[in-house]
Design a protein around this motif. Structure first.
Motif, short mmCIF file in Angstrom:
data_model
loop_
_atom_site.label_atom_id
_atom_site.label_comp_id
_atom_site.label_asym_id
_atom_site.label_seq_id
_atom_site.Cartn_x
_atom_site.Cartn_y
_atom_site.Cartn_z
N HIS A 13 44.55 40.25 39.00
CA HIS A 13 44.65 38.78 39.10
C HIS A 13 45.82 38.21 38.29
O HIS A 13 46.76 38.94 38.00
CB HIS A 13 43.30 38.16 38.71
CG HIS A 13 42.15 38.84 39.39
ND1 HIS A 13 41.75 38.54 40.66
CD2 HIS A 13 41.35 39.87 38.99
CE1 HIS A 13 40.75 39.34 41.01
NE2 HIS A 13 40.50 40.15 40.02
N GLU A 28 38.55 36.65 34.13
CA GLU A 28 38.88 38.06 34.37
C GLU A 28 40.37 38.33 34.17
O GLU A 28 40.75 39.35 33.60
CB GLU A 28 38.45 38.47 35.78
CG GLU A 28 38.71 39.95 36.08
CD GLU A 28 38.39 40.33 37.51
OE1 GLU A 28 37.90 39.47 38.27
OE2 GLU A 28 38.64 41.50 37.87
N HIS A 81 40.19 45.87 36.29
CA HIS A 81 39.43 44.67 36.62
C HIS A 81 38.14 44.60 35.82
O HIS A 81 37.75 45.57 35.17
CB HIS A 81 39.09 44.66 38.12
CG HIS A 81 40.28 44.48 39.00
ND1 HIS A 81 40.57 43.30 39.63
CD2 HIS A 81 41.27 45.35 39.34
CE1 HIS A 81 41.69 43.43 40.33
NE2 HIS A 81 42.15 44.67 40.17
N LEU A 82 37.48 43.43 35.93
CA LEU A 82 36.15 43.26 35.36
C LEU A 82 35.21 42.88 36.48
O LEU A 82 35.54 42.04 37.32
CB LEU A 82 36.14 42.18 34.27
CG LEU A 82 36.79 42.52 32.92
CD1 LEU A 82 36.35 43.90 32.44
CD2 LEU A 82 38.29 42.42 32.94
N GLU A 114 37.75 41.01 45.05
CA GLU A 114 38.99 41.62 44.57
C GLU A 114 40.12 41.52 45.59
O GLU A 114 41.29 41.50 45.22
CB GLU A 114 38.77 43.10 44.21
CG GLU A 114 37.72 43.34 43.14
CD GLU A 114 38.07 42.73 41.79
OE1 GLU A 114 38.92 41.83 41.71
OE2 GLU A 114 37.45 43.17 40.80
ZN LIG Z 1 39.19 41.67 39.79
#
Ligand SMILES: [Zn+2]
Length: 235
Positions: A13, A28, A81-82, A114
Protein backbone atom coordinates in the motif's frame (compact mmCIF):
# COMPACT_ATOMS: atom_id res chain seq x y z
CA UNK A 1 34.19 -11.94 -4.32
CA UNK A 2 30.71 -13.19 -5.04
CA UNK A 3 28.06 -10.48 -5.27
CA UNK A 4 25.58 -10.33 -2.42
CA UNK A 5 22.17 -11.88 -2.97
CA UNK A 6 19.64 -9.16 -3.68
CA UNK A 7 16.28 -9.05 -1.89
CA UNK A 8 13.56 -6.54 -2.77
CA UNK A 9 11.18 -5.86 0.11
CA UNK A 10 7.82 -4.37 -0.83
CA UNK A 11 5.93 -2.48 1.89
CA UNK A 12 2.26 -2.93 0.95
CA UNK A 13 0.00 0.00 0.00
CA UNK A 14 1.02 3.68 0.45
CA UNK A 15 -0.36 7.15 -0.25
CA UNK A 16 -4.14 7.18 -0.72
CA UNK A 17 -4.16 3.40 -0.52
CA UNK A 18 -4.04 2.97 3.25
CA UNK A 19 -4.73 -0.76 3.29
CA UNK A 20 -6.46 -2.21 6.35
CA UNK A 21 -6.98 -0.16 9.49
CA UNK A 22 -6.65 -1.27 13.11
CA UNK A 23 -9.36 -0.63 15.74
CA UNK A 24 -7.20 2.13 17.24
CA UNK A 25 -6.46 3.67 13.86
CA UNK A 26 -3.06 2.24 12.88
CA UNK A 27 -2.95 2.05 9.09
CA UNK A 28 -1.52 -0.95 7.27
CA UNK A 29 0.55 1.24 4.92
CA UNK A 30 2.45 2.75 7.88
CA UNK A 31 2.90 -0.51 9.80
CA UNK A 32 4.06 -2.26 6.61
CA UNK A 33 6.65 0.46 5.92
CA UNK A 34 8.01 0.38 9.48
CA UNK A 35 8.24 -3.41 9.34
CA UNK A 36 9.86 -3.32 5.89
CA UNK A 37 12.55 -0.91 7.14
CA UNK A 38 13.31 -3.30 10.00
CA UNK A 39 13.40 -6.21 7.58
CA UNK A 40 15.78 -4.32 5.30
CA UNK A 41 18.09 -3.75 8.29
CA UNK A 42 17.86 -7.42 9.37
CA UNK A 43 18.62 -8.64 5.84
CA UNK A 44 21.57 -6.26 5.44
CA UNK A 45 22.90 -7.49 8.76
CA UNK A 46 22.60 -11.06 7.47
CA UNK A 47 24.71 -10.12 4.44
CA UNK A 48 22.05 -9.48 1.81
CA UNK A 49 21.68 -6.48 -0.47
CA UNK A 50 18.18 -5.40 0.59
CA UNK A 51 16.12 -2.72 -1.14
CA UNK A 52 12.63 -1.32 -0.71
CA UNK A 53 10.04 -0.65 -3.43
CA UNK A 54 9.04 2.49 -1.51
CA UNK A 55 10.91 4.44 1.17
CA UNK A 56 8.07 6.75 2.12
CA UNK A 57 4.30 7.18 2.02
CA UNK A 58 3.83 7.04 -1.75
CA UNK A 59 1.49 4.91 -3.79
CA UNK A 60 3.02 2.47 -6.25
CA UNK A 61 0.71 0.50 -8.57
CA UNK A 62 0.86 -3.23 -7.86
CA UNK A 63 2.30 -4.01 -11.28
CA UNK A 64 5.26 -1.70 -10.76
CA UNK A 65 6.38 -3.38 -7.55
CA UNK A 66 7.45 -6.67 -9.12
CA UNK A 67 8.76 -4.75 -12.11
CA UNK A 68 11.11 -2.84 -9.80
CA UNK A 69 12.39 -6.15 -8.45
CA UNK A 70 12.86 -7.50 -11.99
CA UNK A 71 14.74 -4.38 -13.09
CA UNK A 72 16.96 -4.55 -10.01
CA UNK A 73 17.83 -8.15 -10.91
CA UNK A 74 16.60 -9.26 -7.49
CA UNK A 75 17.01 -12.84 -6.30
CA UNK A 76 13.96 -12.63 -4.09
CA UNK A 77 10.78 -10.54 -3.75
CA UNK A 78 8.95 -10.16 -0.43
CA UNK A 79 5.70 -8.20 -0.25
CA UNK A 80 4.89 -7.22 3.33
CA UNK A 81 1.33 -6.74 4.56
CA UNK A 82 -0.85 -6.86 7.65
CA UNK A 83 -3.88 -9.07 7.76
CA UNK A 84 -7.46 -8.06 8.58
CA UNK A 85 -10.43 -10.20 9.53
CA UNK A 86 -13.94 -9.58 10.79
CA UNK A 87 -13.23 -11.90 13.72
CA UNK A 88 -11.29 -9.68 16.14
CA UNK A 89 -9.60 -12.74 17.67
CA UNK A 90 -7.85 -13.72 14.41
CA UNK A 91 -4.09 -13.49 14.99
CA UNK A 92 -0.68 -14.59 13.81
CA UNK A 93 1.25 -14.67 10.55
CA UNK A 94 0.37 -16.15 7.19
CA UNK A 95 2.71 -16.55 4.23
CA UNK A 96 1.33 -16.86 0.69
CA UNK A 97 2.73 -17.78 -2.67
CA UNK A 98 0.97 -17.15 -5.96
CA UNK A 99 -1.98 -19.15 -7.20
CA UNK A 100 -2.53 -18.83 -10.94
CA UNK A 101 -6.16 -19.76 -10.41
CA UNK A 102 -8.08 -16.46 -10.11
CA UNK A 103 -11.01 -18.33 -8.63
CA UNK A 104 -9.03 -19.58 -5.64
CA UNK A 105 -11.57 -18.80 -2.92
CA UNK A 106 -9.63 -19.86 0.17
CA UNK A 107 -8.68 -16.29 1.00
CA UNK A 108 -11.10 -14.43 -1.29
CA UNK A 109 -11.82 -11.49 1.03
CA UNK A 110 -8.16 -10.91 1.79
CA UNK A 111 -7.26 -11.14 -1.89
CA UNK A 112 -9.94 -8.58 -2.78
CA UNK A 113 -8.50 -6.24 -0.15
CA UNK A 114 -4.89 -6.67 -1.26
CA UNK A 115 -5.66 -6.49 -4.96
CA UNK A 116 -7.62 -3.25 -4.53
CA UNK A 117 -4.39 -1.36 -5.26
CA UNK A 118 -4.43 -2.77 -8.78
CA UNK A 119 -6.18 0.31 -10.13
CA UNK A 120 -4.68 2.35 -12.97
CA UNK A 121 -3.89 -0.68 -15.05
CA UNK A 122 -1.10 0.18 -17.47
CA UNK A 123 -1.99 0.62 -21.12
CA UNK A 124 -0.05 -2.51 -21.93
CA UNK A 125 -2.34 -4.54 -19.70
CA UNK A 126 -3.68 -6.50 -22.59
CA UNK A 127 -4.35 -10.20 -22.47
CA UNK A 128 -0.79 -10.78 -23.68
CA UNK A 129 0.65 -8.65 -20.88
CA UNK A 130 -1.45 -10.59 -18.42
CA UNK A 131 -0.18 -13.91 -19.75
CA UNK A 132 3.45 -12.75 -19.66
CA UNK A 133 2.97 -11.57 -16.08
CA UNK A 134 1.73 -14.98 -15.05
CA UNK A 135 4.56 -16.72 -16.89
CA UNK A 136 7.11 -14.66 -14.97
CA UNK A 137 6.17 -16.15 -11.61
CA UNK A 138 5.08 -19.53 -12.97
CA UNK A 139 8.69 -20.64 -13.45
CA UNK A 140 9.40 -19.96 -9.78
CA UNK A 141 6.31 -21.36 -8.08
CA UNK A 142 8.09 -24.36 -6.55
CA UNK A 143 10.84 -22.17 -5.14
CA UNK A 144 8.30 -19.62 -3.95
CA UNK A 145 6.50 -22.37 -2.05
CA UNK A 146 9.76 -23.44 -0.41
CA UNK A 147 10.50 -19.84 0.50
CA UNK A 148 7.01 -19.50 2.00
CA UNK A 149 7.52 -22.70 4.03
CA UNK A 150 10.83 -21.44 5.48
CA UNK A 151 9.44 -18.02 6.42
CA UNK A 152 6.22 -19.48 7.83
CA UNK A 153 8.23 -21.92 9.97
CA UNK A 154 10.21 -19.05 11.52
CA UNK A 155 7.08 -16.97 12.13
CA UNK A 156 5.31 -19.97 13.68
CA UNK A 157 8.27 -20.33 15.99
CA UNK A 158 8.10 -16.65 16.94
CA UNK A 159 4.37 -16.81 17.60
CA UNK A 160 4.51 -20.12 19.46
CA UNK A 161 2.24 -21.66 16.81
CA UNK A 162 2.71 -25.19 15.58
CA UNK A 163 1.80 -26.51 12.19
CA UNK A 164 0.38 -23.48 10.40
CA UNK A 165 1.01 -24.18 6.74
CA UNK A 166 1.57 -21.82 3.86
CA UNK A 167 -1.26 -20.72 1.58
CA UNK A 168 -1.68 -20.04 -2.08
CA UNK A 169 -3.76 -17.16 -3.45
CA UNK A 170 -4.00 -15.00 -6.61
CA UNK A 171 -2.28 -11.85 -5.34
CA UNK A 172 -1.65 -9.48 -8.25
CA UNK A 173 1.55 -8.10 -6.72
CA UNK A 174 3.30 -11.50 -7.04
CA UNK A 175 2.31 -12.24 -10.62
CA UNK A 176 5.02 -10.41 -12.50
CA UNK A 177 7.97 -11.33 -10.29
CA UNK A 178 10.64 -13.27 -12.21
CA UNK A 179 12.17 -14.71 -9.02
CA UNK A 180 10.95 -16.57 -5.94
CA UNK A 181 8.27 -14.32 -4.42
CA UNK A 182 5.94 -14.45 -1.44
CA UNK A 183 3.45 -12.20 0.32
CA UNK A 184 3.79 -12.10 4.09
CA UNK A 185 0.78 -11.13 6.22
CA UNK A 186 2.91 -10.50 9.29
CA UNK A 187 0.14 -10.04 11.87
CA UNK A 188 -3.54 -9.10 12.16
CA UNK A 189 -3.87 -5.34 12.34
CA UNK A 190 -7.60 -5.94 13.03
CA UNK A 191 -6.73 -7.67 16.31
CA UNK A 192 -6.43 -5.01 19.08
CA UNK A 193 -3.51 -6.83 20.75
CA UNK A 194 -1.58 -7.30 17.53
CA UNK A 195 -2.26 -3.70 16.49
CA UNK A 196 -0.68 -2.67 19.80
CA UNK A 197 2.31 -4.97 19.23
CA UNK A 198 2.85 -3.54 15.75
CA UNK A 199 3.45 -0.13 17.34
CA UNK A 200 6.26 -1.69 19.39
CA UNK A 201 9.66 -1.43 17.69
CA UNK A 202 11.00 -4.46 19.58
CA UNK A 203 8.15 -6.65 18.31
CA UNK A 204 8.65 -5.43 14.73
CA UNK A 205 12.36 -6.23 15.00
CA UNK A 206 11.59 -9.77 16.15
CA UNK A 207 9.24 -10.29 13.20
CA UNK A 208 11.85 -8.86 10.81
CA UNK A 209 14.58 -11.11 12.21
CA UNK A 210 12.33 -14.16 11.85
CA UNK A 211 11.58 -13.37 8.22
CA UNK A 212 15.29 -12.75 7.55
CA UNK A 213 16.13 -16.11 9.15
CA UNK A 214 13.57 -17.78 6.87
CA UNK A 215 15.24 -16.13 3.86
CA UNK A 216 18.67 -17.39 4.96
CA UNK A 217 17.36 -20.95 5.42
CA UNK A 218 15.71 -20.81 2.00
CA UNK A 219 18.96 -19.89 0.25
CA UNK A 220 20.85 -22.55 2.22
CA UNK A 221 18.16 -25.05 1.22
CA UNK A 222 18.18 -24.32 -2.53
CA UNK A 223 21.97 -24.14 -2.71
CA UNK A 224 22.18 -27.66 -1.24
CA UNK A 225 19.81 -29.15 -3.86
CA UNK A 226 20.13 -28.94 -7.64
CA UNK A 227 18.01 -26.19 -9.13
CA UNK A 228 15.55 -26.89 -11.88
CA UNK A 229 16.78 -26.14 -15.36
CA UNK A 230 15.98 -22.63 -16.46
CA UNK A 231 15.24 -21.37 -12.98
CA UNK A 232 18.52 -19.54 -12.80
CA UNK A 233 18.57 -18.19 -16.33
CA UNK A 234 20.28 -14.88 -16.74
CA UNK A 235 21.95 -14.64 -13.36
ZN1 LIG B 1 -2.19 -5.27 2.44
Amino acid sequence: MTPRLKVVVDPGHGGDDTGAKGPKGLEEKDAALALAQDLQAALEKAGFDARLTREDDTFIPLWDRARKANEAGADLFLSLHLNAAKAKAAKGSEVFFLSLDQGDTDAAELVALENAGAVDRPAQDTVLFSILQDLAQKAYLQESERLAVHIQAQLNHLGGIKGRGVKQAPFVVLRGAAMPAVLVEAAFISNPREEQKLRDAAFRRRVAESVARGVRRFFADISSTPRRQGADQGR
